[in-house]
Design a protein around this motif. Structure first.
Motif, PDB file in Angstrom:
ATOM      1  N   MET A 167       0.841  -1.189   0.000  1.00 50.71           N
ATOM      2  CA  MET A 167       0.000   0.000   0.000  1.00 50.71           C
ATOM      3  C   MET A 167       0.884   1.249   0.000  1.00 50.71           C
ATOM      4  O   MET A 167       1.866   1.333   0.750  1.00 50.71           O
ATOM      5  CB  MET A 167      -0.914   0.009   1.222  1.00 50.71           C
ATOM      6  N   MET A 168       0.536   2.225  -0.846  1.00 50.09           N
ATOM      7  CA  MET A 168       1.307   3.462  -0.982  1.00 50.09           C
ATOM      8  C   MET A 168       0.388   4.665  -0.773  1.00 50.09           C
ATOM      9  O   MET A 168      -0.805   4.626  -1.117  1.00 50.09           O
ATOM     10  CB  MET A 168       1.924   3.554  -2.383  1.00 50.09           C
ATOM     11  N   VAL A 169       0.953   5.740  -0.222  1.00 47.12           N
ATOM     12  CA  VAL A 169       0.230   7.000  -0.074  1.00 47.12           C
ATOM     13  C   VAL A 169       0.507   7.868  -1.302  1.00 47.12           C
ATOM     14  O   VAL A 169       1.650   7.950  -1.764  1.00 47.12           O
ATOM     15  CB  VAL A 169       0.672   7.756   1.195  1.00 47.12           C
ATOM     16  N   PHE A 170      -0.532   8.515  -1.822  1.00 47.61           N
ATOM     17  CA  PHE A 170      -0.388   9.396  -2.982  1.00 47.61           C
ATOM     18  C   PHE A 170      -0.793  10.815  -2.608  1.00 47.61           C
ATOM     19  O   PHE A 170      -1.866  11.028  -2.051  1.00 47.61           O
ATOM     20  CB  PHE A 170      -1.236   8.895  -4.156  1.00 47.61           C
ATOM     21  N   VAL A 171       0.100  11.750  -2.905  1.00 43.78           N
ATOM     22  CA  VAL A 171      -0.158  13.169  -2.640  1.00 43.78           C
ATOM     23  C   VAL A 171       0.174  13.954  -3.908  1.00 43.78           C
ATOM     24  O   VAL A 171       0.891  13.458  -4.790  1.00 43.78           O
ATOM     25  CB  VAL A 171       0.707  13.684  -1.458  1.00 43.78           C
ATOM     26  N   PRO A 172      -0.323  15.187  -4.028  1.00 41.87           N
ATOM     27  CA  PRO A 172       0.019  16.005  -5.207  1.00 41.87           C
ATOM     28  C   PRO A 172       1.525  16.259  -5.299  1.00 41.87           C
ATOM     29  O   PRO A 172       2.239  16.221  -4.300  1.00 41.87           O
ATOM     30  CB  PRO A 172      -0.751  17.311  -4.968  1.00 41.87           C
ATOM     31  N   ILE A 176      -9.530  10.285  -0.335  1.00 37.86           N
ATOM     32  CA  ILE A 176     -10.266   9.651  -1.441  1.00 37.86           C
ATOM     33  C   ILE A 176     -10.125   8.147  -1.276  1.00 37.86           C
ATOM     34  O   ILE A 176      -9.034   7.595  -1.441  1.00 37.86           O
ATOM     35  CB  ILE A 176      -9.728  10.108  -2.807  1.00 37.86           C
ATOM     36  N   MET A 177     -11.212   7.487  -0.936  1.00 38.97           N
ATOM     37  CA  MET A 177     -11.188   6.048  -0.657  1.00 38.97           C
ATOM     38  C   MET A 177     -11.451   5.247  -1.934  1.00 38.97           C
ATOM     39  O   MET A 177     -12.420   5.523  -2.644  1.00 38.97           O
ATOM     40  CB  MET A 177     -12.247   5.703   0.393  1.00 38.97           C
ATOM     41  N   PRO A 178     -10.602   4.272  -2.243  1.00 44.32           N
ATOM     42  CA  PRO A 178     -10.921   3.372  -3.364  1.00 44.32           C
ATOM     43  C   PRO A 178     -12.215   2.613  -3.076  1.00 44.32           C
ATOM     44  O   PRO A 178     -12.432   2.154  -1.949  1.00 44.32           O
ATOM     45  CB  PRO A 178      -9.727   2.410  -3.404  1.00 44.32           C
ATOM     46  N   LYS A 179     -13.069   2.516  -4.073  1.00 46.07           N
ATOM     47  CA  LYS A 179     -14.330   1.776  -3.900  1.00 46.07           C
ATOM     48  C   LYS A 179     -14.035   0.296  -4.091  1.00 46.07           C
ATOM     49  O   LYS A 179     -14.387  -0.319  -5.090  1.00 46.07           O
ATOM     50  CB  LYS A 179     -15.379   2.264  -4.891  1.00 46.07           C
ATOM     51  N   ASP A 180     -13.353  -0.253  -3.118  1.00 46.10           N
ATOM     52  CA  ASP A 180     -12.856  -1.626  -3.174  1.00 46.10           C
ATOM     53  C   ASP A 180     -12.962  -2.183  -1.759  1.00 46.10           C
ATOM     54  O   ASP A 180     -12.233  -1.761  -0.859  1.00 46.10           O
ATOM     55  CB  ASP A 180     -11.403  -1.611  -3.659  1.00 46.10           C
ATOM     56  N   ASP A 207      -8.771  -2.702   9.207  1.00 45.79           N
ATOM     57  CA  ASP A 207      -8.133  -3.683  10.096  1.00 45.79           C
ATOM     58  C   ASP A 207      -6.816  -3.167  10.664  1.00 45.79           C
ATOM     59  O   ASP A 207      -6.359  -3.640  11.703  1.00 45.79           O
ATOM     60  CB  ASP A 207      -7.877  -5.002   9.341  1.00 45.79           C
ATOM     61  N   ASN A 208      -6.206  -2.215   9.972  1.00 46.28           N
ATOM     62  CA  ASN A 208      -4.945  -1.640  10.447  1.00 46.28           C
ATOM     63  C   ASN A 208      -5.156  -0.282  11.126  1.00 46.28           C
ATOM     64  O   ASN A 208      -4.219   0.484  11.306  1.00 46.28           O
ATOM     65  CB  ASN A 208      -3.968  -1.501   9.285  1.00 46.28           C
ATOM     66  N   GLY A 209      -6.412  -0.024  11.512  1.00 41.98           N
ATOM     67  CA  GLY A 209      -6.722   1.174  12.273  1.00 41.98           C
ATOM     68  C   GLY A 209      -6.673   2.456  11.484  1.00 41.98           C
ATOM     69  O   GLY A 209      -6.530   3.544  12.052  1.00 41.98           O
ATOM     70  N   LEU A 210      -6.783   2.362  10.156  1.00 45.83           N
ATOM     71  CA  LEU A 210      -6.717   3.556   9.328  1.00 45.83           C
ATOM     72  C   LEU A 210      -8.114   4.089   9.058  1.00 45.83           C
ATOM     73  O   LEU A 210      -8.799   3.644   8.148  1.00 45.83           O
ATOM     74  CB  LEU A 210      -5.996   3.255   8.012  1.00 45.83           C
ATOM     75  N   GLN A 211      -8.558   4.998   9.885  1.00 44.31           N
ATOM     76  CA  GLN A 211      -9.833   5.665   9.696  1.00 44.31           C
ATOM     77  C   GLN A 211      -9.540   7.105   9.289  1.00 44.31           C
ATOM     78  O   GLN A 211      -8.595   7.715   9.764  1.00 44.31           O
ATOM     79  CB  GLN A 211     -10.664   5.640  10.986  1.00 44.31           C
ATOM     80  N   SER A 212     -10.343   7.651   8.407  1.00 46.60           N
ATOM     81  CA  SER A 212     -10.042   9.003   7.950  1.00 46.60           C
ATOM     82  C   SER A 212     -11.313   9.730   7.562  1.00 46.60           C
ATOM     83  O   SER A 212     -12.414   9.168   7.585  1.00 46.60           O
ATOM     84  CB  SER A 212      -9.090   8.947   6.756  1.00 46.60           C
ATOM     85  N   ASN A 213     -11.126  10.993   7.219  1.00 47.26           N
ATOM     86  CA  ASN A 213     -12.217  11.819   6.744  1.00 47.26           C
ATOM     87  C   ASN A 213     -12.433  11.517   5.266  1.00 47.26           C
ATOM     88  O   ASN A 213     -11.855  12.163   4.392  1.00 47.26           O
ATOM     89  CB  ASN A 213     -11.860  13.299   6.957  1.00 47.26           C
ATOM     90  N   VAL A 214     -13.238  10.493   4.994  1.00 45.88           N
ATOM     91  CA  VAL A 214     -13.464  10.069   3.608  1.00 45.88           C
ATOM     92  C   VAL A 214     -14.373  11.075   2.923  1.00 45.88           C
ATOM     93  O   VAL A 214     -15.531  11.239   3.299  1.00 45.88           O
ATOM     94  CB  VAL A 214     -14.067   8.649   3.548  1.00 45.88           C
ATOM     95  N   VAL A 238      -7.760  17.570  -4.623  1.00 49.27           N
ATOM     96  CA  VAL A 238      -9.062  17.248  -4.023  1.00 49.27           C
ATOM     97  C   VAL A 238      -8.846  16.520  -2.700  1.00 49.27           C
ATOM     98  O   VAL A 238      -9.618  16.666  -1.746  1.00 49.27           O
ATOM     99  CB  VAL A 238      -9.911  16.387  -4.991  1.00 49.27           C
ATOM    100  N   GLY A 239      -7.796  15.721  -2.618  1.00 52.32           N
ATOM    101  CA  GLY A 239      -7.497  14.972  -1.408  1.00 52.32           C
ATOM    102  C   GLY A 239      -6.282  14.095  -1.622  1.00 52.32           C
ATOM    103  O   GLY A 239      -5.604  14.177  -2.658  1.00 52.32           O
ATOM    104  N   VAL A 240      -5.996  13.231  -0.649  1.00 52.85           N
ATOM    105  CA  VAL A 240      -4.922  12.245  -0.758  1.00 52.85           C
ATOM    106  C   VAL A 240      -5.557  10.861  -0.743  1.00 52.85           C
ATOM    107  O   VAL A 240      -6.735  10.701  -0.452  1.00 52.85           O
ATOM    108  CB  VAL A 240      -3.910  12.381   0.392  1.00 52.85           C
ATOM    109  N   THR A 241      -4.769   9.851  -1.062  1.00 57.15           N
ATOM    110  CA  THR A 241      -5.321   8.501  -1.083  1.00 57.15           C
ATOM    111  C   THR A 241      -4.252   7.481  -0.719  1.00 57.15           C
ATOM    112  O   THR A 241      -3.054   7.786  -0.684  1.00 57.15           O
ATOM    113  CB  THR A 241      -5.907   8.172  -2.471  1.00 57.15           C
ATOM    114  N   ILE A 242      -4.708   6.262  -0.452  1.00 59.49           N
ATOM    115  CA  ILE A 242      -3.831   5.108  -0.246  1.00 59.49           C
ATOM    116  C   ILE A 242      -4.274   4.035  -1.229  1.00 59.49           C
ATOM    117  O   ILE A 242      -5.450   3.654  -1.253  1.00 59.49           O
ATOM    118  CB  ILE A 242      -3.908   4.579   1.192  1.00 59.49           C
ATOM    119  N   LEU A 243      -3.334   3.565  -2.048  1.00 61.22           N
ATOM    120  CA  LEU A 243      -3.642   2.559  -3.061  1.00 61.22           C
ATOM    121  C   LEU A 243      -2.569   1.478  -3.065  1.00 61.22           C
ATOM    122  O   LEU A 243      -1.402   1.757  -2.783  1.00 61.22           O
ATOM    123  CB  LEU A 243      -3.676   3.190  -4.459  1.00 61.22           C
ATOM    124  N   PRO A 244      -2.953   0.239  -3.410  1.00 63.57           N
ATOM    125  CA  PRO A 244      -1.926  -0.793  -3.609  1.00 63.57           C
ATOM    126  C   PRO A 244      -1.173  -0.530  -4.905  1.00 63.57           C
ATOM    127  O   PRO A 244      -1.690   0.071  -5.838  1.00 63.57           O
ATOM    128  CB  PRO A 244      -2.744  -2.090  -3.687  1.00 63.57           C
TER     129      PRO A 244
END
Length: 288
Positions: A163-168, A190-194, A203-210, A228-234
């Motif tokens: 999993m990687m974090v993506f920022v501008p 920005i949450m992936p619709k997955d 499960d890893n305690g990552l809660q955010s302002n989706v 618009v926001g940041v995201t975490i994607l595989p």
């Protein structure tokens, strides 16, 4: 009961219409209807509910459909083994895959496999996790690529997807060696619709302002580019050409395992077994 009748039965069940199935098979509509009636007479049960809008399998028809696929699968395996004994590699390989694998790995993998076995027909089914698992269980596909196999399946590991974090590109965090969730918790997310990724993050305690839920990875990254926001994607979600965004490793590290799965080791065809070995070599050599 003949293999031809079973092929027609499956085609009608998938098309949900006699005429459309006839067009797919190159038969007349009356020939298809006659073969289904004959099969129903042989079995002594109705296989379809018929209506003006088309047909749908009955409850017993659904069970017969699974058996029909299994019979045709075994017949196909017999032909493959006979061809292999003659030194000719032919047959049909049906592959199921979740979306991220289809985009990132399969084009090169299938291309390299077809160079080795040009006479093998490859059929690809792309879907969500639940669909891919159901295709394996009902013999729609021979093998599947997934990160969420069912416990009863036989699996073969391919690679770990980090999993990687993506920022501008010009984000204040762009030069960080890694990012923890605390770094980005105050950013719009920005949450992936997955469902698999969402569960992994939860499960890893990552809660955010989706702020948004988006399915397409390219759209998500374009939104990140526009602040618009940041995201975490595989990593497997990442397209070959990135927009103006930066990928930074997430810490603590979170990975998911990509596997190739079959229903069980007793029902794998020679060609499917060859494809599994080829896939493992392909990912091990870093050809993705």
């Amino acid at each position: 009961m003949t293999l031809g009748q079973l092929q027609v039965f499956i085609a009608v069940a998938e098309a949900r219409h006699f005429t459309r199935a006839a067009e797919m098979l190159g038969f007349t509509q009356s020939a298809v209807s006659q073969m289904i009636r004959s099969l129903e007479d042989d079995l002594g049960v109705p296989l379809f509910h018929r209506s003006r809008n088309g047909v749908a399998p009955t409850s017993i028809g659904e069970r017969m459909l699974q058996h029909a696929r299994e019979i045709l699968r075994l017949a196909s395996y017999m032909k493959e083994e006979a061809s292999a004994a003659r030194g000719v590699e032919t047959g049909t390989l049906r592959i199921g895959s979740i979306h991220s694998v289809s985009n990132k790995i399969l084009p090169g993998l299938i291309g390299s496999f077809r160079k080795r076995f040009p006479q093998v027909e490859i059929v690809l089914f792309e879907g969500e996790y639940e669909e891919v698992n159901s295709w394996i269980n009902s013999s729609v596909v021979d093998v599947c690529f997934t990160t969420s196999p069912e416990k009863e399946m036989t699996t073969f590991p391919l690679t770990c997807d980090e999993m990687m974090v993506f920022v501008p590109e010009e984000h204040p965090l762009k030069d960080e060696t890694f990012l923890s969730f605390s770094h980005i918790k105050n950013n719009c997310f920005i949450m992936p619709k997955d469902d698999c990724i969402k569960k992994l993050l939860r499960d890893n305690g990552l809660q955010s302002n989706v702020t948004f839920e988006v399915r397409d990875a390219s759209t998500i990254l374009a939104m990140v580019q526009e602040w618009v926001g940041v995201t975490i994607l595989p990593q497997l979600y990442i397209p070959e050409v990135l927009p103006k965004v930066i990928s930074i490793p997430l810490r603590p590290k979170i990975t998911r395992e990509l596997v190739i799965a079959i229903r069980n080791s007793q029902c794998v065809s020679p060609m499917a077994a060859e494809f599994i070995l080829h896939s493992q070599r392909y990912t091990k050599e870093g050809c993705m």
